[in-house]
Design a protein around this motif. Structure first.
Motif, PDB file in Angstrom:
ATOM      1  N   UNK A   6      -0.596  -0.483   2.895  1.00  0.00           N
ATOM      2  CA  UNK A   6       0.820  -0.763   3.079  1.00  0.00           C
ATOM      3  C   UNK A   6       1.006  -2.245   2.864  1.00  0.00           C
ATOM      4  N   UNK A   7       1.302  -2.635   1.652  1.00  0.00           N
ATOM      5  CA  UNK A   7       1.401  -4.038   1.238  1.00  0.00           C
ATOM      6  C   UNK A   7       0.229  -4.869   1.716  1.00  0.00           C
ATOM      7  N   UNK A  30      -1.600  -5.802   8.900  1.00  0.00           N
ATOM      8  CA  UNK A  30      -0.806  -6.274  10.043  1.00  0.00           C
ATOM      9  C   UNK A  30       0.676  -5.921   9.952  1.00  0.00           C
ATOM     10  N   UNK A  67      -2.265  -3.926   3.753  1.00  0.00           N
ATOM     11  CA  UNK A  67      -2.836  -3.650   5.080  1.00  0.00           C
ATOM     12  C   UNK A  67      -4.082  -2.778   4.963  1.00  0.00           C
ATOM     13  N   UNK A  68      -4.775  -2.571   6.074  1.00  0.00           N
ATOM     14  CA  UNK A  68      -6.084  -1.922   6.067  1.00  0.00           C
ATOM     15  C   UNK A  68      -6.096  -0.689   6.951  1.00  0.00           C
ATOM     16  N   UNK A 125       7.141   0.855   1.272  1.00  0.00           N
ATOM     17  CA  UNK A 125       7.621   0.293   2.527  1.00  0.00           C
ATOM     18  C   UNK A 125       8.468   1.311   3.261  1.00  0.00           C
ATOM     19  N   UNK A 170       1.005   8.182   1.141  1.00  0.00           N
ATOM     20  CA  UNK A 170       2.350   8.712   1.354  1.00  0.00           C
ATOM     21  C   UNK A 170       2.674   9.980   0.614  1.00  0.00           C
ATOM     22  N   UNK A 174       6.398  -5.813   7.564  1.00  0.00           N
ATOM     23  CA  UNK A 174       5.242  -4.980   7.261  1.00  0.00           C
ATOM     24  C   UNK A 174       4.310  -5.750   6.338  1.00  0.00           C
ATOM     25  N   UNK A 175       3.035  -5.807   6.663  1.00  0.00           N
ATOM     26  CA  UNK A 175       2.090  -6.529   5.823  1.00  0.00           C
ATOM     27  C   UNK A 175       1.907  -7.956   6.315  1.00  0.00           C
ATOM     28  N   UNK A 176       1.021  -8.714   5.642  1.00  0.00           N
ATOM     29  CA  UNK A 176       0.740 -10.075   6.107  1.00  0.00           C
ATOM     30  C   UNK A 176       1.992 -10.955   6.029  1.00  0.00           C
ATOM     31  N   UNK A 214       0.361   0.558   9.485  1.00  0.00           N
ATOM     32  CA  UNK A 214      -0.626  -0.243   8.772  1.00  0.00           C
ATOM     33  C   UNK A 214      -0.792  -1.540   9.527  1.00  0.00           C
TER      34      UNK A 214
END
Lengths: 176, 174
Positions: free
Chosen positions: A34-35, B137, A37-38, B28, A71, B153-155, B135
């Motif tokens: 997700x952009x 971070x 993420x892990x 997203x 997804x 959402x995300x870093x 997810x």
């Protein structure tokens, strides 16, 4: 002539191969992200419920919910840790006596309607559901109207006596 | 000329939709919790044995919750930004240590720096689910009444921090 048919066949084969390649590319699932993420390295394994009825209901509900990490999979199919967690949530909530619609609402409250793999039919999605049929109906109506107006146009065509005589002449000539 | 106008107009409409749609990120998932109260929780505090902390403890303060984990590689990208941001002391910054073990979490913070006022141990990820975390971070901003006002959402990036979070905190503190 022969060259044309060979190159035609090659073109068809190439197009077909490209189509296969493109669809194969789409069926690969991208690594869950997700952009950037892990996902967890070790998912926590929980004992399954001993109750087969609960298991069956869990499975049934799990197919209706989307895995938000991968997804295009349901949380029944997905191996992502979040999917495992959500399956466990369903299981334990069912064991506590919650109903399927309560659990669905629980998920939607936290993740939004996107988590419903089956898009609901409500005011917001009505346009998506009905839209194509409306457009189809509109296209059919347009088609009928066009045909009708063309027919009228043909009927209204007046031909002079000269033109009719000439037409008869031509027809007589060609039909012995 | 009129014949060409309609198809061209339709083309412009389609072009408009494409211009907007292709710039959206399909992965997203917008949070349904924006504008809703943050979920109540009570979790052990990382590194402080026996101490636990709950959501009501943050009432009256604007605060940021950053979801992180020692196994999360992307978190390493945003972490230096958080360490720098924490130095400004403009807002309470709390960490939600998601699906992690205290030992690895503590080691990670020792290695990369600890910008958090404290981190909460969400070992099973249940609080994460309540926050709609999918997810790592992810970052949430809560106002004084405990309402979630913003989710990233995300870093985090410098742009998000300076152009979205800092102004929002200014507003919420006013």
């Amino acid at each position: 002539m022969l060259n044309q048919s060979i190159s035609h066949r090659i073109a068809v084969i190439l197009l077909f191969a490209m189509g296969l390649w493109a669809s194969a590319g789409q069926s690969q699932s991208l690594p869950p992200a997700a952009s950037g993420a892990e996902k967890a390295v070790e998912p926590t394994a929980r004992p399954r419920s001993d109750n087969p009825e609960i298991e069956a209901r869990t499975a049934k509900l799990a197919v209706e919910l989307r895995c938000l990490v991968c997804q295009n999979q349901t949380i029944a199919d997905s191996d992502a840790p979040l999917a495992v967690d959500l399956r466990n949530q369903i299981r334990s909530q069912l064991a506590q006596g919650r109903s399927e619609s309560e659990i669905r609402q629980y998920m939607v409250d936290r993740y939004g309607e996107f988590i419903l793999y089956k898009p609901p039919f409500d005011a917001k999605t009505a346009l998506l559901w009905i839209g194509p049929f409306v457009i189809l109906a509109g296209a059919l109506v347009a088609l009928l109207l066009t045909i009708r107006s063309r027919r009228k146009k043909i009927q209204l065509e007046q031909f002079s006596e000269q033109e009719l005589a000439r037409a008869r002449q031509l027809l007589d000539r060609t039909t012995h | 000329m009129k014949k060409f106008f309609l198809p061209f107009a339709l083309f412009l409409v389609v072009l408009g939709f494409l211009a907007v749609g292709l710039n959206l990120n399909p992965r997203e998932v917008p949070s349904p919790l924006i504008g809703k109260p943050a979920p109540t929780f009570s979790l052990p505090v990382l590194g402080k044995n026996q101490l636990s902390m709950g959501s009501q403890d943050m009432r009256g303060k604007v605060w940021i919750l950053n979801v992180w984990a020692s196994w999360c590689v992307a978190c390493q990208t945003e972490h230096p930004l958080l360490v720098e941001f924490a130095k400004r002391n403009s807002v309470a910054l709390l960490g939600l240590n998601y699906k992690d073990t205290p030992q690895e979490a503590a080691a990670w913070l020792a290695r990369f720096g600890d910008p958090y006022q404290l981190s909460l141990e969400d070992r099973q990820g249940q609080v994460g689910i309540d926050f709609g975390v999918y997810g790592v971070p992810e970052t949430f901003v809560m106002d004084r009444d405990g309402i979630i006002r913003f989710k990233h959402i995300g870093p985090l990036t410098p742009e998000v921090i300076e152009q979205q979070i800092v102004p929002l905190i200014g507003q919420l503190n006013a």
